[in-house]
Scaffold this active site. Structure first.
Site, PDB file in Angstrom:
ATOM      1  N   SER A 112      37.462  33.784  43.288  1.00  0.00           N
ATOM      2  CA  SER A 112      38.015  35.132  43.178  1.00  0.00           C
ATOM      3  C   SER A 112      39.044  35.317  42.077  1.00  0.00           C
ATOM      4  O   SER A 112      39.490  36.450  41.832  1.00  0.00           O
ATOM      5  CB  SER A 112      38.618  35.548  44.519  1.00  0.00           C
ATOM      6  OG  SER A 112      37.594  35.838  45.446  1.00  0.00           O
ATOM      7  N   PHE A 116      22.087  35.651  54.035  1.00  0.00           N
ATOM      8  CA  PHE A 116      23.348  35.062  53.626  1.00  0.00           C
ATOM      9  C   PHE A 116      23.761  33.917  54.558  1.00  0.00           C
ATOM     10  O   PHE A 116      24.825  33.332  54.382  1.00  0.00           O
ATOM     11  CB  PHE A 116      24.445  36.127  53.566  1.00  0.00           C
ATOM     12  CG  PHE A 116      24.220  37.121  52.476  1.00  0.00           C
ATOM     13  CD1 PHE A 116      23.579  38.311  52.746  1.00  0.00           C
ATOM     14  CD2 PHE A 116      24.612  36.861  51.184  1.00  0.00           C
ATOM     15  CE1 PHE A 116      23.347  39.236  51.745  1.00  0.00           C
ATOM     16  CE2 PHE A 116      24.392  37.791  50.174  1.00  0.00           C
ATOM     17  CZ  PHE A 116      23.750  38.976  50.459  1.00  0.00           C
ATOM     18  N   TYR A 157      41.893  43.130  51.736  1.00  0.00           N
ATOM     19  CA  TYR A 157      41.170  42.367  50.729  1.00  0.00           C
ATOM     20  C   TYR A 157      39.685  42.397  51.039  1.00  0.00           C
ATOM     21  O   TYR A 157      39.257  42.051  52.141  1.00  0.00           O
ATOM     22  CB  TYR A 157      41.683  40.939  50.723  1.00  0.00           C
ATOM     23  CG  TYR A 157      41.153  40.081  49.596  1.00  0.00           C
ATOM     24  CD1 TYR A 157      41.493  40.340  48.283  1.00  0.00           C
ATOM     25  CD2 TYR A 157      40.328  38.990  49.862  1.00  0.00           C
ATOM     26  CE1 TYR A 157      41.032  39.547  47.249  1.00  0.00           C
ATOM     27  CE2 TYR A 157      39.865  38.181  48.837  1.00  0.00           C
ATOM     28  CZ  TYR A 157      40.214  38.464  47.535  1.00  0.00           C
ATOM     29  OH  TYR A 157      39.754  37.679  46.516  1.00  0.00           O
ATOM     30  N   THR A 186      44.244  33.603  43.803  1.00  0.00           N
ATOM     31  CA  THR A 186      43.565  32.416  44.311  1.00  0.00           C
ATOM     32  C   THR A 186      42.056  32.629  44.232  1.00  0.00           C
ATOM     33  O   THR A 186      41.573  33.756  44.081  1.00  0.00           O
ATOM     34  CB  THR A 186      43.956  32.153  45.770  1.00  0.00           C
ATOM     35  OG1 THR A 186      43.648  33.322  46.547  1.00  0.00           O
ATOM     36  CG2 THR A 186      45.428  31.836  45.893  1.00  0.00           C
ATOM     37  N   GLY A 187      41.326  31.548  44.363  1.00  0.00           N
ATOM     38  CA  GLY A 187      39.868  31.659  44.364  1.00  0.00           C
ATOM     39  C   GLY A 187      39.244  30.480  45.073  1.00  0.00           C
ATOM     40  O   GLY A 187      39.823  29.394  45.128  1.00  0.00           O
TER      41      GLY A 187
END
Length: 436
Positions: free
Chosen positions: A127, A188, A228, A383-384
């Site tokens: 992200s 998914f 988010y 962050t990711g």
């Protein structure tokens, strides 16, 4: 035991530090969606959390310029030491800025060969890709090709489910859209390590992901709260393509990576699962039918999260990018201000704003998130996470201290949080964890 080499510079002196030093999955994590691994986004925020009474509010809070602690090589080496273990196979940390430099790596980058973690490793930044996306959308706003206050449906007719209310472009970028979080879909998977290991090369188009919102209720009225939601940035990526007439990857190249000479940062093609060398391998621990567990190499995986979370970069490139962004290299003043403008709305069950300093309020801007340390330091970044990779890039507003970290977790239960907490504490000072 692995050798960890760290280099620290604070003022004129340079010190070279030498430090010494497989995986299970919490069953409760099986419901985690790979659409966005948002839980990891709150880890650094939790680590930096200050008591609510100690934090200012609104614009005054962003102006805090608390003194930064000196870099302590012992604390830094402890922050990433003790690897590999059952939760994390490797880690790297890069700290730059006029307040001091330090870099180090720990653990192994390849379980088969025992090779260490390269300091210049290519990483899946997850992200953190959103910062690039938001920057481009804000550039288009500066060029008067997009109005942040206009509904995105005006620019993308038929892309967002028709039963959803108008959502402005700005609300996409700062996560106040209220969009549904998406429904479960067999394509998914169930979010488990076992499913991802077996299906890591599957790919989904942005429209397929956006279509998951169809028939789902809004979380809240647009603009009234912040939550988010990665779906915002799939829409934003399509917006970039529609307005420019070019592919998202091309816009990233022409607007950001080429001008900054970020040779190792790019948007992979949808059919390109590779991670360039040098890199650390990413692993997930999966359970076999006989109940035993073993690591599966997931270094190669589909980059389908795209503008929301599919990019690849390196610590040096991310450091260069965040520095240029904060210095106003990409945006004129009006749009630059949006990077550091947190909307004054409540946080609605957000995975990001979970600190006492946030006190239930929003913490994200149009591209970044704000974190306040217990010593008053205000840090901005993102962050990711992708399976096998968790990373972050954060800096003080004046760029006196910048950090980039990358960890290689083996599960989806957030067990790497303790390392991120130690990295944050060693980088920005004594910290008080949140109670929630």
């Amino acid at each position: 035991m692995r050798l960890v080499v760290g280099r620290s510079t604070a003022g004129p002196a340079t010190t070279v530090v030498t430090l010494m030093e497989r995986p299970t999955v919490n069953s409760s994590a099986r419901r985690t969606s790979w659409i966005t691994l948002a839980a990891c986004g709150s880890l650094l925020a939790t680590a930096l959390a200050a008591p609510a009474s100690a934090a200012a509010s609104g614009p005054a809070r962003a102006a805090v310029a608390a003194p930064l602690p000196g870099l302590d090589p012992v604390a830094l080496q402890a922050a990433i030491g003790g690897l590999p273990n059952a939760d994390v196979t490797g880690a790297l940390l890069r700290i730059t800025g006029r307040a001091g430099h330090w870099s180090g790596a720990s653990g192994v980058g390849d379980l088969k060969t025992g090779q260490g973690v390269p300091l210049d490793a290519h990483i899946r930044i997850g992200s953190i890709s959103k910062v690039f996306t938001a920057t481009i959308v804000l550039q288009l706003a500066a060029e008067h090709r997009i109005d942040l206050n206009e509904p995105v449906q005006r620019y993308l007719p038929g892309v967002v489910p028709a039963d959803l209310p108008p959502v402005t472009v700005g609300q996409l970028l700062n996560h106040t859209s209220g969009f549904p979080r998406g429904a479960g879909d067999p394509d998914f998977g169930d979010g488990s390590p076992e499913w991802f290991a077996a299906n890591r090369f599957k790919s989904f188009t942005p429209q397929q992901v956006i279509d998951l919102m169809a028939g789902q209720p809004m979380q809240f009225a647009p603009g009234t709260a912040q939550q988010y939601n990665g779906l915002n940035y799939y829409v934003a990526g399509l917006l970039v393509e529609k307005v420019t007439g070019h592919g998202f990857a091309e816009e990233v190249r022409s607007r950001i990576t080429r001008p900054l000479a970020l040779h190792d940062t790019y948007v992979p093609g949808a059919d390109d699962p590779r991670l360039p060398s040098p890199h650390s391998h990413g692993y997930l621990t999966v359970k076999s039918s006989d109940g035993t567990t073993h690591p599966v190499d997931v270094t190669e995986q589909s980059p389908w999260p795209w503008a929301e979370g599919g990019m690849i970069s390196t610590p040096a490139d991310l450091d260069r990018f965040i520095s240029a962004l904060f210095r106003g290299r990409f945006l004129p003043p009006a749009q630059q201000a949006e990077l550091f403008a947190v909307p004054d709305v409540p946080s609605f069950h957000s995975s990001q704003c979970r600190t006492e300093a946030d006190a239930g309020r929003a913490c994200m801007t149009m591209g970044l998130m704000r974190v306040t340390a217990s010593n008053g330091a205000v840090v901005w970044g993102k962050t990711g996470s992708r399976p096998g990779y968790t990373s972050g890039v954060f800096a003080t507003r004046d760029l006196a201290r910048r950090i980039v970290y990358s960890l290689n977790p083996t599960g989806v239960d957030g067990a790497e949080a303790r390392y991120i907490q130690k990295i944050a504490a060693a980088s920005f000072g004594t910290l008080v964890p949140a109670t929630n």
